[in-house]
Design an enzyme around this catalytic site. Sequence first.
Site, mmCIF file in Angstrom:
data_model
loop_
_atom_site.group_PDB
_atom_site.id
_atom_site.type_symbol
_atom_site.label_atom_id
_atom_site.label_comp_id
_atom_site.label_asym_id
_atom_site.label_seq_id
_atom_site.Cartn_x
_atom_site.Cartn_y
_atom_site.Cartn_z
ATOM 1 N N LYS A 25 0.652 -1.502 -0.099
ATOM 2 C CA LYS A 25 -0.181 0.171 0.263
ATOM 3 C C LYS A 25 1.081 1.206 -0.188
ATOM 4 C CE LYS A 25 1.298 1.150 4.409
ATOM 5 N NZ LYS A 25 1.713 2.337 4.785
ATOM 6 N N ASP A 150 -1.820 -1.458 11.148
ATOM 7 C CA ASP A 150 -2.005 -1.985 9.400
ATOM 8 C C ASP A 150 -2.754 -2.705 8.945
ATOM 9 O OD1 ASP A 150 -0.763 0.943 9.017
ATOM 10 O OD2 ASP A 150 0.523 -0.254 7.952
HETATM 11 O O1 C5P Z 1 0.502 -1.447 15.027
HETATM 12 P P1 C5P Z 1 1.999 -1.429 14.780
HETATM 13 O O2 C5P Z 1 2.868 -2.621 15.665
HETATM 14 O O3 C5P Z 1 1.675 -1.367 13.282
HETATM 15 O O4 C5P Z 1 2.554 -0.194 15.761
HETATM 16 C C1 C5P Z 1 4.173 -0.103 15.633
HETATM 17 C C2 C5P Z 1 4.559 0.878 16.203
HETATM 18 O O5 C5P Z 1 4.272 2.052 15.609
HETATM 19 C C3 C5P Z 1 3.730 1.427 17.836
HETATM 20 O O6 C5P Z 1 4.529 0.565 18.766
HETATM 21 C C4 C5P Z 1 3.421 2.491 18.189
HETATM 22 O O7 C5P Z 1 5.023 3.227 18.631
HETATM 23 C C5 C5P Z 1 3.377 3.065 16.444
HETATM 24 N N1 C5P Z 1 2.641 3.779 15.899
HETATM 25 C C6 C5P Z 1 1.766 4.382 16.848
HETATM 26 N N2 C5P Z 1 0.288 4.817 16.910
HETATM 27 C C7 C5P Z 1 -0.699 4.768 15.296
HETATM 28 C C8 C5P Z 1 0.083 3.414 14.584
HETATM 29 C C9 C5P Z 1 1.320 3.207 15.207
HETATM 30 O O8 C5P Z 1 1.857 5.581 17.157
HETATM 31 N N3 C5P Z 1 -1.417 4.006 15.334
#
Ligand code: C5P
Length: 309
Positions: A25, A150
């Site tokens: 994406k 995501d």
């Molecule tokens: O959810 P995911 O593991 O992909 O997110 C990776 C990091 O990105 C999270 O640990 C967080 O620090 C940050 N993040 C965030 N807010 C979001 C998505 C991700 O702060 N909406």
Amino acid sequence: MSQAQITAQHGYTTGNIRFVRSYAKINLTLDVLGKRADGYHELATIMQIVDLYDTICLTATENPSVRILCSRPELANDDNLAVRAAQAVLQRLSLPRGVLIELHKNIPVAAGLGGGSSNAAAILLALRQWWQLPLSPEDLLAIAASLGSDVPFFLTGGLALCEGRGERITPLSPSWPSAMRWLLLLKPSIGVSTATVFRNLLANDYTDGSFSRTVRTALEAKHSLEPEHLHNSLERGVLERYPDVAQAREHMLQAGASTVRLSGSGPTLFATFSSLDDATTTQQRLHAQGYEVFLTRAIAPNGENIHFF
Ligand code: C5P
């Protein structure tokens, strides 16, 4: 393939093997609205699937475990989101069987293109359909959200507005401006930690979501998009912190791109073109400078068909 059953997830099944594609994406917009009590950030982001994909071959096994083989051996471990997605399904339903995942990576890793999240969602969808699992859309969404912010988007794919942590998905009807028909994705050779990028946000980087709202409205009205509306709240921090990304952006502009944006938390940059000739010329110039550049376009997978804009 003659005996294969073509399926809705752009894959096919023969016997105990199932084959699926897992698309990347880009983020057309990414508004960060604020920081939440749980440490995540509240987002409004418009994401679009592009024609760059990993291939996944799933083989059902009698042993109730998940194994992975990967064209990038450093990703063949239990932390891989693909493995965690399969494990989540097996555990939730206590299934007396397992799966071997063979993952052929084409999507750059840790790049802001959602490759790992896409792999996870593709596996959730594939296993549910293949094994006719009793998982409701809500169940699937909950598993997806537990794997990463995501992942829920990739259950729907296409073009969508994603809000909350990223898990509140509003599909938008397929629509893509012809001025942006061709996309160049440039992946600088550095890696970027999403958590670090979010941690480095400054007060001025936050928005009220208006960029995503404006772009959504324009897409729905089939109007052209103004480059200044393709805003990514994470871009300033990434360009400042990672000089390689800022330099790559300059090189894209010098090579012929006019609109260049960061995808997600980067480091991949994308540029939009109306003409294939211009996109190809720019790609060749950037290749000559040693950059990894993909020429691709927005797509809307729809059942057995793929709609190209
Ligand atoms: O959810 P995911 O593991 O992909 O997110 C990776 C990091 O990105 C999270 O640990 C967080 O620090 C940050 N993040 C965030 N807010 C979001 C998505 C991700 O702060 N909406």
